[in-house]
Scaffold this active site. Structure first.
Site, PDB file in Angstrom:
ATOM      1  N   GLY A 226       9.208   7.487  -0.808  1.00  0.00           N
ATOM      2  CA  GLY A 226       8.581   7.468   0.515  1.00  0.00           C
ATOM      3  C   GLY A 226       9.480   8.046   1.591  1.00  0.00           C
ATOM      4  O   GLY A 226      10.708   7.964   1.518  1.00  0.00           O
TER       5      GLY A 226
ATOM      6  N   SER B  91       6.670  -2.108   4.807  1.00  0.00           N
ATOM      7  CA  SER B  91       7.959  -2.352   4.160  1.00  0.00           C
ATOM      8  C   SER B  91       7.879  -3.708   3.479  1.00  0.00           C
ATOM      9  O   SER B  91       7.250  -4.638   4.014  1.00  0.00           O
ATOM     10  CB  SER B  91       9.060  -2.397   5.227  1.00  0.00           C
ATOM     11  OG  SER B  91      10.217  -3.019   4.712  1.00  0.00           O
TER      12      SER B  91
ATOM     13  N   HIS C 192       3.689   1.731  -1.614  1.00  0.00           N
ATOM     14  CA  HIS C 192       4.039   2.007  -3.017  1.00  0.00           C
ATOM     15  C   HIS C 192       2.826   2.556  -3.773  1.00  0.00           C
ATOM     16  O   HIS C 192       2.956   3.457  -4.605  1.00  0.00           O
ATOM     17  CB  HIS C 192       4.512   0.727  -3.726  1.00  0.00           C
ATOM     18  CG  HIS C 192       5.769   0.140  -3.154  1.00  0.00           C
ATOM     19  ND1 HIS C 192       5.788  -1.056  -2.477  1.00  0.00           N
ATOM     20  CD2 HIS C 192       7.050   0.589  -3.175  1.00  0.00           C
ATOM     21  CE1 HIS C 192       7.027  -1.324  -2.104  1.00  0.00           C
ATOM     22  NE2 HIS C 192       7.809  -0.351  -2.503  1.00  0.00           N
TER      23      HIS C 192
ATOM     24  N   GLN D 122      23.340  -1.559  -4.206  1.00  0.00           N
ATOM     25  CA  GLN D 122      23.029  -0.934  -2.914  1.00  0.00           C
ATOM     26  C   GLN D 122      22.980  -1.948  -1.774  1.00  0.00           C
ATOM     27  O   GLN D 122      22.621  -1.605  -0.665  1.00  0.00           O
ATOM     28  CB  GLN D 122      21.737  -0.113  -3.002  1.00  0.00           C
ATOM     29  CG  GLN D 122      20.461  -0.925  -3.198  1.00  0.00           C
ATOM     30  CD  GLN D 122      19.261  -0.023  -3.470  1.00  0.00           C
ATOM     31  OE1 GLN D 122      19.126   0.530  -4.556  1.00  0.00           O
ATOM     32  NE2 GLN D 122      18.394   0.129  -2.490  1.00  0.00           N
TER      33      GLN D 122
ATOM     34  N   LYS E 147       9.615   6.923   4.595  1.00  0.00           N
ATOM     35  CA  LYS E 147      10.124   5.904   5.525  1.00  0.00           C
ATOM     36  C   LYS E 147      11.642   5.826   5.382  1.00  0.00           C
ATOM     37  O   LYS E 147      12.365   5.754   6.354  1.00  0.00           O
ATOM     38  CB  LYS E 147       9.503   4.527   5.273  1.00  0.00           C
ATOM     39  CG  LYS E 147      10.009   3.511   6.295  1.00  0.00           C
ATOM     40  CD  LYS E 147       9.342   2.186   6.160  1.00  0.00           C
ATOM     41  CE  LYS E 147       9.807   1.440   4.947  1.00  0.00           C
ATOM     42  NZ  LYS E 147      11.218   1.011   5.010  1.00  0.00           N
ATOM     43  N   ASP E 148      12.098   5.871   4.112  1.00  0.00           N
ATOM     44  CA  ASP E 148      13.536   5.923   3.843  1.00  0.00           C
ATOM     45  C   ASP E 148      13.929   7.401   3.841  1.00  0.00           C
ATOM     46  O   ASP E 148      14.238   7.974   2.796  1.00  0.00           O
ATOM     47  CB  ASP E 148      13.841   5.260   2.507  1.00  0.00           C
ATOM     48  CG  ASP E 148      13.506   3.785   2.520  1.00  0.00           C
ATOM     49  OD1 ASP E 148      14.349   2.994   2.920  1.00  0.00           O
ATOM     50  OD2 ASP E 148      12.353   3.433   2.160  1.00  0.00           O
TER      51      ASP E 148
ATOM     52  N   GLU F 128       0.833  -1.217   0.000  1.00  0.00           N
ATOM     53  CA  GLU F 128       0.000   0.000   0.000  1.00  0.00           C
ATOM     54  C   GLU F 128       0.871   1.272   0.000  1.00  0.00           C
ATOM     55  O   GLU F 128       0.478   2.294  -0.557  1.00  0.00           O
ATOM     56  CB  GLU F 128      -0.965  -0.051   1.191  1.00  0.00           C
ATOM     57  CG  GLU F 128      -2.003   1.041   1.248  1.00  0.00           C
ATOM     58  CD  GLU F 128      -2.763   1.293  -0.056  1.00  0.00           C
ATOM     59  OE1 GLU F 128      -2.911   2.483  -0.422  1.00  0.00           O
ATOM     60  OE2 GLU F 128      -3.194   0.327  -0.725  1.00  0.00           O
TER      61      GLU F 128
HETATM   62  O1  PAF Z   1      13.675   2.564  -2.000  1.00  0.00           O
HETATM   63  C1  PAF Z   1      13.920   1.706  -2.869  1.00  0.00           C
HETATM   64  O2  PAF Z   1      13.100   0.841  -3.162  1.00  0.00           O
HETATM   65  C2  PAF Z   1      15.270   1.728  -3.572  1.00  0.00           C
HETATM   66  O3  PAF Z   1      16.276   2.112  -2.715  1.00  0.00           O
HETATM   67  C3  PAF Z   1      15.267   2.588  -4.867  1.00  0.00           C
HETATM   68  C4  PAF Z   1      15.015   4.048  -4.571  1.00  0.00           C
HETATM   69  C5  PAF Z   1      14.228   2.054  -5.829  1.00  0.00           C
HETATM   70  C6  PAF Z   1      16.646   2.487  -5.553  1.00  0.00           C
HETATM   71  O4  PAF Z   1      16.968   1.175  -5.863  1.00  0.00           O
END
Ligand code: PAF
Length: 270
Positions: free
Chosen positions: A138, A176, A28, A52, A140-141, A26
């Site tokens: 978002g 998440s 996203h 990452q 959250k991050d 939800e």
């Molecule tokens: O937040 C995420 O899902 C990822 O870090 C992103 C921004 C898509 C980059 O890979």
């Protein structure tokens, strides 16, 4: 994708991009709705970005459900899903990275060295490929959003970067994709993260603004829920520098905890 985006722009269409790693929830879907408000065409990118993740992290078990994601995107009215192969994004001779040098140092940057270098690199590539006018990410991050905003300003990306409110389950746990890893017991403990943060907000409302006292309470509350702390910090919400005094509306409390093997993050700005 880039050819399609250029053609859309030529027709005068405003593109909104929602960068994701898939396993949509939800949270996203709320990003998609915001992107739709600000653009004519919405592109959702779905790519689990290997650069990452550190070697010991969850890249190989990161949850995936491409058919489910495509259904959700269709239902939500997403116009394009861009889901490239790793070898297309990072061919053998790939050697160029994008990096912020300061804002990526605290919080997740401290406990996940190299993480934001991977994020800024892939997001730059996704921006150049999808050619958006707006991008929605978002809160959250929180640090990721700040890092991407910094990068956008520093590198003159002509893109408005919009931060979307955290979407939470009824009991407060921030949504998440990683919540799927939690056992029933861990799910019960995980709610301690948001409860502790909400408790801090209430303490401030009732007049306790001494950061040292608040932080000590916050850590104790997290420990008492059986959570293993990665970090709990109080920073200025705009530049992510440490705060010793409460600043109205700009005081960020950010937490990362291990619940079993799962690392979850959450934050509030008070
Ligand atoms: O937040 C995420 O899902 C990822 O870090 C992103 C921004 C898509 C980059 O890979």
């Amino acid at each position: 994708m880039q050819k399609i985006s250029f053609a859309l722009k030529k027709k005068g269409k405003k593109i909104g991009v929602v960068p994701t790693m898939g396993y949509l929830h939800e949270g996203h879907l709320s990003l998609i709705r915001i992107a739709q408000k600000y653009s004519d065409i919405v592109i959702l990118t779905l790519f689990i970005n290997p650069t990452q993740f550190a070697a010991h992290e969850d890249l190989n078990r990161y949850p995936q459900d491409i058919p489910g994601d495509l259904k959700k995107c269709k239902k939500a009215g997403v116009d394009y899903v861009f889901s490239p192969k790793i070898s297309k994004m990072y061919p053998k001779n790939f050697e160029t990275y994008v990096e912020t040098t300061q804002i990526s140092l605290p919080l997740c940057g401290g406990s996940r060295p190299g993480h934001f270098r991977g994020v800024t690199t892939i997001v730059s590539k996704l921006f150049l490929i999808t050619q958006p006018t707006v991008a929605v990410l978002g809160k959250k991050d929180f640090q990721q959003l700040a890092v991407i905003k910094r990068m956008g300003a520093d590198l003159n990306f002509p893109i408005r970067i919009i931060g979307a409110p955290i979407v939470r389950d009824k009991d407060g746990l921030a949504l998440s994709s990683r919540n799927v890893y939690l056992t029933l017991e861990e799910r019960k403990n995980a709610v301690g993260i948001s409860s502790a943060l909400f408790w801090i907000r209430n303490q401030i409302k009732s007049g306790e603004t001494r950061i040292a006292i608040l932080m000590s309470h916050l850590k104790n509350k997290l420990f008492s829920c059986g959570l293993r702390l990665d970090y709990a910090e109080c920073l200025h919400s705009e530049n992510l520098t440490p705060l010793t005094h409460y600043q109205k509306g700009k005081t960020l409390f950010a937490v990362a905890c291990f619940v079993g093997k799962t690392r979850l993050i959450d934050n509030i700005v008070v």
